[in-house]
Enzyme design. Sequence first.
Site, short mmCIF file in Angstrom:
data_model
loop_
_atom_site.label_atom_id
_atom_site.label_comp_id
_atom_site.label_asym_id
_atom_site.label_seq_id
_atom_site.Cartn_x
_atom_site.Cartn_y
_atom_site.Cartn_z
N CYS B 217 -31.07 -8.20 14.20
CA CYS B 217 -29.90 -7.72 14.93
C CYS B 217 -28.59 -7.99 14.21
O CYS B 217 -27.55 -7.48 14.61
CB CYS B 217 -29.82 -8.37 16.31
SG CYS B 217 -31.28 -8.04 17.31
N HIS B 296 -28.04 -18.23 6.40
CA HIS B 296 -29.48 -18.00 6.57
C HIS B 296 -30.18 -19.34 6.74
O HIS B 296 -30.14 -20.18 5.86
CB HIS B 296 -30.02 -17.30 5.33
CG HIS B 296 -31.30 -16.59 5.57
ND1 HIS B 296 -32.44 -17.22 6.03
CD2 HIS B 296 -31.64 -15.28 5.44
CE1 HIS B 296 -33.40 -16.33 6.17
NE2 HIS B 296 -32.94 -15.15 5.80
N HIS B 384 -22.71 -10.65 19.61
CA HIS B 384 -23.88 -9.77 19.72
C HIS B 384 -24.49 -9.92 21.12
O HIS B 384 -24.80 -11.02 21.56
CB HIS B 384 -24.88 -10.14 18.64
CG HIS B 384 -26.25 -9.58 18.88
ND1 HIS B 384 -26.47 -8.22 19.08
CD2 HIS B 384 -27.45 -10.16 18.99
CE1 HIS B 384 -27.75 -8.03 19.26
NE2 HIS B 384 -28.38 -9.18 19.22
#
Lengths: 476, 489
Positions: B217, B296, B384
């Site tokens: 996403c 990450h 988000h």
Amino acid sequence: MLLHACTQSYKVPDSHLRIMDQLCLAYSTIILLLSSLLYILWRAFDYQRNRNCYLLDYVCYKPSDDRKLPTDLCSEIILRNKRLSLPDYKFLLKVAVNSGFSEETYGPRPILEGREECVTLAECFEEFDDCTFATLDELFCRTGVSPAAVDLLIVNISLFAPCPSLTSRIIHRYKMREDIKTFNLSGMGCSASLIAVDLVKNVFMSGKKRMLAVVVSSESMVHWYSGTDRSMMLSNCLFRSGGCSLMLTNDPSLKHRAKMKLKCLVRVHTGADDSAYSCAIQKEDDDGRLGVHLSKGLSKAAVRAFSANLRILAPKVLPLRELAICAFRELRQWGSRSTGKKANAPVNLKSGIEHLCLHTGGTAVIHAVEKSFGLSKYDVEPAKMTLRRWGNTSASSVWYVLSYMEAKKRLKKKDRVLMINFGTGFKCNSCLWEVLRDMKDGGAWEHCIDYYPQQNLVNPFMEKFGWINDDNVTIP
Amino acid sequence: MAVPVFQGAVKFAYRFLVNNLVTLFLATAMTAIAWTLHRLGQDNIVDYSWWLLQQKPVESLGVAFFVSLVATVYFMSRPRPVYLVDYACFKPPATCRVPSATFIEHTKLINKDEKSVQFQTRILERSGLGEETCLPPANHFIPPNATMEASRAEAQLVIFSAIDDLMKKTGLKHKDIDILVVNCSLFSPTPSLSAMIINKYKLRSNIRSFNLSGMGCSAGLISIDLARDLLQVHPRANALVVSTEIITPNFYNGNQRSMLLPNCLFRMGAAAILLSNRRREARRAKYRLTHVVRTHKGADDRAYRCVYEEEDGEGHSGISLSKDLMTIAGEALKSNITTLGPLVLPMSEQLLFVLALAGRKLVNPKWKSYLPDFKQAFEHFCIHAGGRAVIDELQKNLSLTAEHVEASRMTLHRFGNTSSSSLWYELNYIESKGRMRRGDRVWQIGFGSGFKCNSAVWKCLRTIKPTVDGPWADCIDRYPVQIPEVVRL
């Protein structure tokens, strides 16, 4: 006016005034000239800074020997599909026998072991892990680079894109840094490894800082088409397992260890043309089975894309003399159009390059390029032998071809290597490398390079399956 | 009563002083210089300058050199500005709507397991999704028609609608697109979606196209990052970024609870964004991209496995979401803001953070770490819309008010979780409400499988008037709505 103000306060004599005038002019000119020079020098420096893309090393994957896919096993696998009719079997066996592959190409385990119709997600991952981790382990070992030093990671696998992405899988395995930049390319076909190199080049040039990049290029071969549409069955027979990992950098201090330097890269996408777009497309057949449809227009699309690519590539690669000759020929052809004569003299690619790494799409492709460019047997031998030994390994094929040349000790310092590959869409990508030092690693060919080039290219099962070339024979 | 006012005044004075330190210093210095020059008198200055040029040519040349060198270095090393000219979001047709009752009815017909149906009902009740979210036509079949053809049809519907809208709004011609970046996580056909777009719009053959897949996403911001890098290298270029998620092939047919959540939350959507580095676009561009920060956490086992595609015991494949998702999202966010903070926070907040850190390290380890106030750095937040829990968690962690997270909550309510394109629906909400003013800074935060946390920071270049088109046009007046904790179905 300022000068007038000065004169008023100073009451300077005229001669002094003239001197000050000239002095002022001289100083301004010098400052302007030197600033312009500074500007030019700065632009040149900025342009050069960390802009070059060096290939430190690359490793091609050699699967274990229990995964070999000889012709008789191939025919056994084809015959497993009970939905096929006799003409279909003949067609597929013909493709297998005439493919130009030897008995030593490799296939994916699920298909070799009879599970082609029920491949699980875990098996897809296993295929990826086998190839990727083997090549990456060797790459990190040979270059002495730690995985934590990698700044950019790109993976390209067309037919398999799980979530989390394959780049995440690699980061997880090697415990790479949090601030690593990753891109997972998918669906881009057999040309994707050069697209990944293009991406690396662009990131290097945009960031301007010293970076290390790793590119993993492979394909997921476990997607077996189990239907009866001939155009979709071709991909079952033509593709074989393989993959590679590359390490690239823009750090000039690593130049002495690098094998090659990227000179230019040209990408052409002919997708605007409907026939080019649909010549290789993944879709369902009439029974709802998924496969990759390869249409008859594929070679035409490839030729068109290649010509378009060459038109942009030629001025960057060929010397002026050859370009002038080409231009002259074009003019003559244009002039002689009215007489109906066609000038068919090929472009002399060898004037600008020493070696050609052609995508091993099939014997037809290699033969077509050989004829169009008037190349010798020696020039196309790496591509032919790679097709023979490894089959069509999709995006990583050009690296196997390069590895052949290196194992044969053909790559000397200052040689120029041109890589060309094609992909669905329809794309044609090419890139020119300059060899920085004599390359002599055996790589994936180490164990068998001495047996190549092979002179006898006839498939040993031609006797057994030779009847398939005879259209009049039928099997009761 | 006086104490909070006093505290407020002190806070204001501290922030004003620290944030404007450089300006104040320069203003004082310039005033002093101007006063000294005035005192000296004009003639004396001129005389002195001429004397300097004549008597000390080397030094004056050197100074002039140094100044031009510094100026050149400064101007040349600035990155090319990246402008967001405009963007368009796909507005699903009313025929695709899936009200909660429809969803539950379909679930009961497709899935025979009573417990799974009840579980999905409970999820939907607490999800924060409204009655107007949409699923693609293939998902309206019982069972869903998850073929390649139907998936391509959905892709064509959502992507082409968004691009058509964008081209109409911006007057973009097909031959003007130099860069194309497409991201779609769970659908990656061959040829790629980027090739599909090139084919449909007859884009140029020398276009630089990239097709990203599987990146979750947060892939929308990864595409923006890639487009930005490409725009640094290619001058006078336009980049078209398309972010979407194709729902059709991803319906989960099994009964494992951890894998049923995506069925309940994901809905169709797409966004097409036009970025450019052309100077003349600066006049009509809406935003300028200032920072992109990517984090990450894949090195950590738990983070890697928290959103994971796998097959359940019966061989059905789906995406399993682990219970640790919120914790991991919180940790990823913390790593991300550790890098982002110094780039965007005003000096006052950074100073407090550094002082608290120094205090913890040098004076007393028991001192609480100072969480910088990101409301000082941004006017708008686009979080988000992954799910209600994600928005709640971030609101808590960043101490945001209800108005700050309103765009996210309302997008989740009206459109559901549209994956990578949700950030653009949220931005469009803020614009439709007429809240976007020139100079406002927007922070887009995306989370994705892997586990990634990506941030993009935009600066608004002109006050944006609410438009009559766009996905919110027909319903913006009904928003914001009050979304209860649990909606009994």
